[in-house]
Design a protein around this motif. Structure first.
Motif, mmCIF file in Angstrom:
data_model
loop_
_atom_site.group_PDB
_atom_site.id
_atom_site.type_symbol
_atom_site.label_atom_id
_atom_site.label_comp_id
_atom_site.label_asym_id
_atom_site.label_seq_id
_atom_site.Cartn_x
_atom_site.Cartn_y
_atom_site.Cartn_z
ATOM 1 N N LEU A 42 -39.404 -32.635 36.149
ATOM 2 C CA LEU A 42 -38.625 -31.643 35.397
ATOM 3 C C LEU A 42 -39.554 -30.592 34.785
ATOM 4 O O LEU A 42 -39.230 -29.397 34.767
ATOM 5 N N ALA A 43 -40.713 -31.025 34.298
ATOM 6 C CA ALA A 43 -41.685 -30.069 33.744
ATOM 7 C C ALA A 43 -42.144 -29.113 34.843
ATOM 8 O O ALA A 43 -42.239 -27.900 34.621
ATOM 9 N N LYS A 44 -42.404 -29.625 36.036
ATOM 10 C CA LYS A 44 -42.821 -28.757 37.150
ATOM 11 C C LYS A 44 -41.705 -27.784 37.526
ATOM 12 O O LYS A 44 -41.979 -26.626 37.842
ATOM 13 N N GLU A 45 -40.457 -28.225 37.479
ATOM 14 C CA GLU A 45 -39.337 -27.324 37.768
ATOM 15 C C GLU A 45 -39.273 -26.196 36.750
ATOM 16 O O GLU A 45 -39.009 -25.045 37.104
ATOM 17 N N GLN A 46 -39.513 -26.518 35.472
ATOM 18 C CA GLN A 46 -39.573 -25.469 34.448
ATOM 19 C C GLN A 46 -40.687 -24.484 34.774
ATOM 20 O O GLN A 46 -40.508 -23.271 34.689
ATOM 21 N N GLY A 47 -41.852 -25.014 35.134
ATOM 22 C CA GLY A 47 -42.983 -24.168 35.475
ATOM 23 C C GLY A 47 -42.717 -23.315 36.703
ATOM 24 O O GLY A 47 -43.131 -22.150 36.758
ATOM 25 N N GLU A 48 -42.022 -23.865 37.693
ATOM 26 C CA GLU A 48 -41.696 -23.084 38.889
ATOM 27 C C GLU A 48 -40.762 -21.929 38.552
ATOM 28 O O GLU A 48 -40.928 -20.821 39.066
ATOM 29 N N ALA A 49 -39.791 -22.171 37.668
ATOM 30 C CA ALA A 49 -38.878 -21.096 37.248
ATOM 31 C C ALA A 49 -39.656 -20.012 36.497
ATOM 32 O O ALA A 49 -39.468 -18.814 36.750
ATOM 33 N N TYR A 50 -40.529 -20.427 35.587
ATOM 34 C CA TYR A 50 -41.341 -19.456 34.862
ATOM 35 C C TYR A 50 -42.243 -18.706 35.841
ATOM 36 O O TYR A 50 -42.430 -17.494 35.736
ATOM 37 N N GLY A 51 -42.784 -19.416 36.818
ATOM 38 C CA GLY A 51 -43.651 -18.795 37.824
ATOM 39 C C GLY A 51 -42.927 -17.729 38.639
ATOM 40 O O GLY A 51 -43.512 -16.699 38.989
ATOM 41 N N ARG A 52 -41.654 -17.953 38.947
ATOM 42 C CA ARG A 52 -40.871 -16.929 39.657
ATOM 43 C C ARG A 52 -40.706 -15.687 38.794
ATOM 44 O O ARG A 52 -40.821 -14.560 39.278
ATOM 45 N N ALA A 53 -40.453 -15.887 37.497
ATOM 46 C CA ALA A 53 -40.330 -14.752 36.581
ATOM 47 C C ALA A 53 -41.676 -14.026 36.465
ATOM 48 O O ALA A 53 -41.727 -12.796 36.458
ATOM 49 N N LEU A 54 -42.768 -14.782 36.400
ATOM 50 C CA LEU A 54 -44.101 -14.188 36.312
ATOM 51 C C LEU A 54 -44.408 -13.373 37.568
ATOM 52 O O LEU A 54 -44.885 -12.240 37.482
ATOM 53 N N LYS A 55 -44.102 -13.924 38.714
ATOM 54 C CA LYS A 55 -44.346 -13.204 39.972
ATOM 55 C C LYS A 55 -43.528 -11.917 40.018
ATOM 56 O O LYS A 55 -44.021 -10.866 40.441
ATOM 57 N N TYR A 56 -42.285 -11.974 39.569
ATOM 58 C CA TYR A 56 -41.433 -10.782 39.535
ATOM 59 C C TYR A 56 -42.014 -9.742 38.574
ATOM 60 O O TYR A 56 -42.089 -8.557 38.901
ATOM 61 N N MET A 57 -42.448 -10.203 37.387
ATOM 62 C CA MET A 57 -43.002 -9.280 36.402
ATOM 63 C C MET A 57 -44.276 -8.618 36.935
ATOM 64 O O MET A 57 -44.413 -7.406 36.894
ATOM 65 N N THR A 58 -45.218 -9.422 37.444
ATOM 66 C CA THR A 58 -46.501 -8.864 37.858
ATOM 67 C C THR A 58 -46.423 -8.119 39.182
ATOM 68 O O THR A 58 -47.208 -7.210 39.425
ATOM 69 N N GLY A 59 -45.467 -8.469 40.041
ATOM 70 C CA GLY A 59 -45.401 -7.866 41.361
ATOM 71 C C GLY A 59 -44.368 -6.777 41.536
ATOM 72 O O GLY A 59 -44.467 -5.968 42.460
ATOM 73 N N THR A 60 -43.361 -6.736 40.657
ATOM 74 C CA THR A 60 -42.263 -5.784 40.821
ATOM 75 C C THR A 60 -42.079 -4.882 39.612
ATOM 76 O O THR A 60 -41.995 -3.670 39.743
#
Length: 185
Positions: free
Chosen positions: A23-41
């Motif tokens: 569950l912690a990794k799933e939280q991190g994956e969701a945050y990682g998608r937001a981070l990728k969107y922020m830094t890349g888009t």
């Protein structure tokens, strides 16, 4: 800890099960998608790199308005004045990708001529998409900058006698070729 090691993710402790760590990794994956969107888009430029037990990311964009606590405990909206750049830094757990609160983050910008523009603490910021550390800056011109980030260990309590022994050392990272475009939202 060797910088090539990952922080512990032991599912056999008094506080952690495999389900909880997943569950912690799933939280991190969701945050990682937001981070990728922020830094890349969203941002004009951004990136990330692992530093010891941390994953450090950055984004640069136009200076932006924000609420700030002022006298009598009221929020006041402030538009940028001379500031022409917004620098955002994210600090995540390298093992599971979750955002780490309560760290002190210091950023240093070096302009294209090698001039150090100073070091400033990047306070914790709420954003509708994702928490991050950030502030507005005033920079002399557009160009390719260097961003140095120092992260002090968080002062938060930690559960788990095995997995909780992490984030005990400060780390420093350097991002080169940061493309800065000045402006205001």
């Amino acid at each position: 800890m060797n910088t090539s090691e990952q922080p512990p993710m032991d599912p056999n402790t008094s506080e952690a099960t495999q389900k909880q760590l997943n569950l912690a990794k799933e939280q991190g994956e969701a945050y990682g998608r937001a981070l990728k969107y922020m830094t890349g888009t969203v941002a004009n430029d951004g990136g990330q790199q692992v530093a010891g037990e941390y994953l450090i990311g950055y984004a640069v964009e136009e200076a932006e308005g924000m609420y700030e606590w002022m006298d009598a405990g009221n929020l006041h909206w402030h538009e940028p004045e001379e500031e022409n750049l917004h620098v955002e830094v994210v600090v995540c757990d390298a093992a599971d990708g979750r955002f780490i609160p309560v760290v002190k983050v210091f950023a240093t910008l070096i302009d294209p001529d090698g001039n150090n523009l100073g070091t400033h603490e990047q306070p914790l910021m709420w954003h509708p998409m994702m928490y991050h550390y950030g502030r507005n800056w005033t920079v002399p011109r557009d160009g390719t900058y260097t961003l140095k980030v120092r992260v002090e260990p968080p002062t938060i309590m930690r559960h788990d006698e095995v997995n909780g022994k992490r984030f005990t050392e400060p780390v420093e990272v350097e991002f080169t070729n940061v493309k800065v475009t000045r402006g205001q939202d």
